[in-house]
Write an enzyme that holds these catalytic residues in place. Sequence first.
Site, mmCIF file in Angstrom:
data_model
loop_
_atom_site.group_PDB
_atom_site.id
_atom_site.type_symbol
_atom_site.label_atom_id
_atom_site.label_comp_id
_atom_site.label_asym_id
_atom_site.label_seq_id
_atom_site.Cartn_x
_atom_site.Cartn_y
_atom_site.Cartn_z
ATOM 1 N N GLY A 294 -4.825 -12.914 18.764
ATOM 2 C CA GLY A 294 -3.773 -12.313 19.577
ATOM 3 C C GLY A 294 -2.902 -13.274 20.342
ATOM 4 C CG PHE A 349 -8.639 -15.046 12.673
ATOM 5 C CD1 PHE A 349 -8.628 -15.871 11.558
ATOM 6 C CD2 PHE A 349 -7.501 -14.992 13.462
ATOM 7 C CE1 PHE A 349 -7.521 -16.622 11.233
ATOM 8 C CE2 PHE A 349 -6.375 -15.747 13.142
ATOM 9 C CZ PHE A 349 -6.384 -16.560 12.024
ATOM 10 C CG HIS A 368 2.739 -12.726 8.625
ATOM 11 N ND1 HIS A 368 4.044 -12.646 9.051
ATOM 12 C CD2 HIS A 368 2.076 -13.359 9.641
ATOM 13 C CE1 HIS A 368 4.166 -13.200 10.241
ATOM 14 N NE2 HIS A 368 2.985 -13.632 10.621
#
Length: 482
Positions: A294, A349, A368
């Site tokens: 994030g 992640f 992406h």
Amino acid sequence: MERQPKSLCDATQLLETANIISDTVQTIIAEWSAEAKAPQGSGKQNAPMLPSRELFDAQRTILAAVGKLTELVSDPSARILEVATQFQESRSLYIAAERRIPDLLAAGDEGGVHIDQISQKAKIEPRKLARILRYLCSIGIFKQTGPDTFANNRISAALVSNEPLRAYVQLVNSEGFTASDRLPHTLLHPDTGPSYDVAKTAWQNAVCTKKTRWEWLEERVAPEQLLESGGHYPGIPSLVMGLPPREDDGLVARPELEIMGLSMVGGGRVFGTAHVYDFPWASLGDALVVDVGGGVGGFPLQLSKVYPQLRFIVQDRGPVVKQGLEKVWPRENPEALHQGRVQFVEHSFFDTNPTEGADIYFLRYVLHDWSDDYCVRILAAIRSSMAAHSRLLICDQVMNTTIGDPDLDSAPSPLPANYGYHTRFSHSRDITMMSCINGIERTPAEFKGLLQAAGLKLKKIWDCRSQVSLIEAVLPEMNGFR
């Protein structure tokens, strides 16, 4: 080359496009009128600064029609030359934003500021600067009010006192632009051309490094290295006027790191506001939202101001979450920090998510960045921590094509099914991803393939008032109960 006569089909398409424009203009005017009459803050979908659904659809339709008109009526050779030189539009905007021209004009008279005064403050020779500003005026950015005077218009005014939006302009025009310059060579190279390795891109060639972009951004270097990358990248323009002072260890952080973090807030405000209102967040109560990768917490920052019951965990690399915790949130929403509604956790992640059973796992502008194999690893690491009630929301562009996609709405004929001109930024960002990190903006079928490979199932694509959609995924066994 001889001039080719237009066909009956061309004439028919021109008339059909003109009719679409005529009808759409009436919708836009009606929606503008409704906005003007509505009390402040009472938008039709409770979304300040966001168009109604009707206005959004009309906007993208008329922009697609403008593109179709351009295709139908332009001289082909002249059109080719126009597109071939459009990079100068981006460079001119970069110069104006980097030198804070919108802020300089905002501080002047409404009738405009003389180029000599602008030049003195911007530190650019006046005749050269005037040519750059006239160029931008010709494409609807800034307005010329006299032979040598300029002022903001509604477009350029968006940059006034808007550091996050300015940072986005800087982001794509600094190392991002230099990477695009090296892309043609990289595509033809026998090693890098077929590769989707994040460390084998045009960007590595541009900045002369073997590191990934994230590793490079987090480097601490000697100040003089900021302008001497050893590659094709010249650094941030303002550094020519003076380097930052050395810190205690004799080194400095790369300014591009802070620009990157701030730009994610800026881009989120442009395309992310719709995601605050076009998904039923209010129905979640005090749900826990985990923003995976994030950054500085740009999207939770938006949500936190509209849905005060929601709780957030922002996960990312150490230097980035530190920036969010120490710089961004104390300035933008200190109350949420004090109340403990937001936590920052250092996390990769690619590893199993440390937060189990969250209500929402949120991935914005993450997939992406990565080729397919990497994406499956990221998704699988989240899936292993999901509970039966958990949902995964992927916030990314969902790419349509000019021939359409069965999972997406199409523009009216004879317009391109993907709304053509309206999606120019989407396709531009796709090529930027290719240039910098071998990332990919994906179609619905490509998202379905990734989710299936990671043991998840696509439940819904939320069509938002944005070029960026929300893809909702769930554990397969729960799909029938949602």
